[in-house]
Design an enzyme around this catalytic site. Structure first.
Site, PDB file in Angstrom:
ATOM      1  N   ASP A 100     -10.219  -4.008  -5.601  1.00 31.80           N
ATOM      2  CA  ASP A 100      -9.626  -3.226  -4.595  1.00 31.80           C
ATOM      3  C   ASP A 100     -10.185  -1.760  -4.762  1.00 31.80           C
ATOM      4  OD1 ASP A 100      -7.900  -1.548  -3.065  1.00 31.80           O
ATOM      5  OD2 ASP A 100      -6.168  -2.646  -3.488  1.00 31.80           O
ATOM      6  N   HIS A 129      -8.250  -4.783  -1.072  1.00 28.33           N
ATOM      7  CA  HIS A 129      -6.925  -4.494  -0.504  1.00 28.33           C
ATOM      8  C   HIS A 129      -6.049  -5.188   0.154  1.00 28.33           C
ATOM      9  CE1 HIS A 129      -4.369  -1.141  -1.168  1.00 28.33           C
ATOM     10  NE2 HIS A 129      -4.239  -0.784   0.532  1.00 28.33           N
ATOM     11  N   SER A 169       0.778  -1.089   0.025  1.00 32.60           N
ATOM     12  CA  SER A 169      -0.079   0.007  -0.085  1.00 32.60           C
ATOM     13  C   SER A 169       0.887   1.248   0.131  1.00 32.60           C
ATOM     14  CB  SER A 169      -1.093   0.016   1.256  1.00 32.60           C
ATOM     15  OG  SER A 169      -1.987   0.884   1.031  1.00 32.60           O
TER      16      SER A 169
END
Length: 206
Positions: free
Chosen positions: A153, A184, A103
């Protein structure tokens, strides 16, 4: 050695590989230490904590909204992190240098790859979001990059994942994309893909 970031180190085998791990928003320098050791048992693992606080959550650079980056702060963070990584490489002289980020951590790692294409031999970008057109500062030939992503996502749209793949390939990188059908979160197939990437990397001098 650079101490510009709060960080943790797990020493590895002498002259073994070095793995830098970069946490996601709200993580810290301990988030991926054990994961890094699991992936590369002989590596020296280096894990910095992001130096930006977003309502108390650690990040590596500022943003003004979801997917809206402060590009000046990203440039600052990239230069600072490149110095941090290089100082640890110089101190240890590893056989190979790898990076893994999730991320926000994947975003700072991607920015390092754009800015200094020869810094990492291989990189794993887990759920990166690059909402801008990157300028790669040289060639990524001989670089191996794994991108992992979820087809649903909500933070990292699949079309931007595919666009990043195309940018990296255009710069000469050997790119693999590992998808799953979720969002995610990190799923087991991503972890196995990362393990395969690192296991396949030749160690310099071996």
């Amino acid at each position: 050695m650079s101490s510009s970031y709060i960080h943790e180190i797990l020493p590895g085998a002498p002259r073994g590989p070095m793995l830098f791990v970069f946490h996601g928003t709200g993580g810290d320098e301990r988030q991926f230490l054990a994961f890094g050791r699991e992936l590369l048992p002989t590596a020296t693992i280096v894990s910095p904590r992001g130096d930006v606080s977003e309502f108390g959550a650690a990040r590596f650079f500022r943003r003004t909204g979801e997917g809206v980056y402060d590009m000046d702060d990203l440039a600052r963070a990239t230069a600072k992190m490149a110095d941090f990584v290089q100082s640890h490489i110089s101190a240890v002289q590893p056989s190979a240098v790898f990076g893994l980020g999730y991320s926000n951590g994947a975003n700072i790692l991607a920015s390092l790859v754009f800015e200094q294409p020869k810094l990492f031999d291989a990189a794993v970008l887990m759920h990166p979001l690059i909402p801008f057109e990157p300028q790669v500062n040289g060639s990524l030939a001989e670089s191996h990059i794994l991108i992992t992503a979820g087809r649903r996502d909500p933070i990292c749209p699949p079309n931007l994942t595919s666009r990043l793949d195309a940018y990296l390939r255009a710069a000469g990188a050997d790119v693999t994309v590992e998808w799953h059908e979720g969002g995610h979160e990190v799923r087991p197939n991503e972890i196995e893909a990362a393990r395969r990437l690192f296991a396949a990397e030749p160690v310099k001098g071996a």
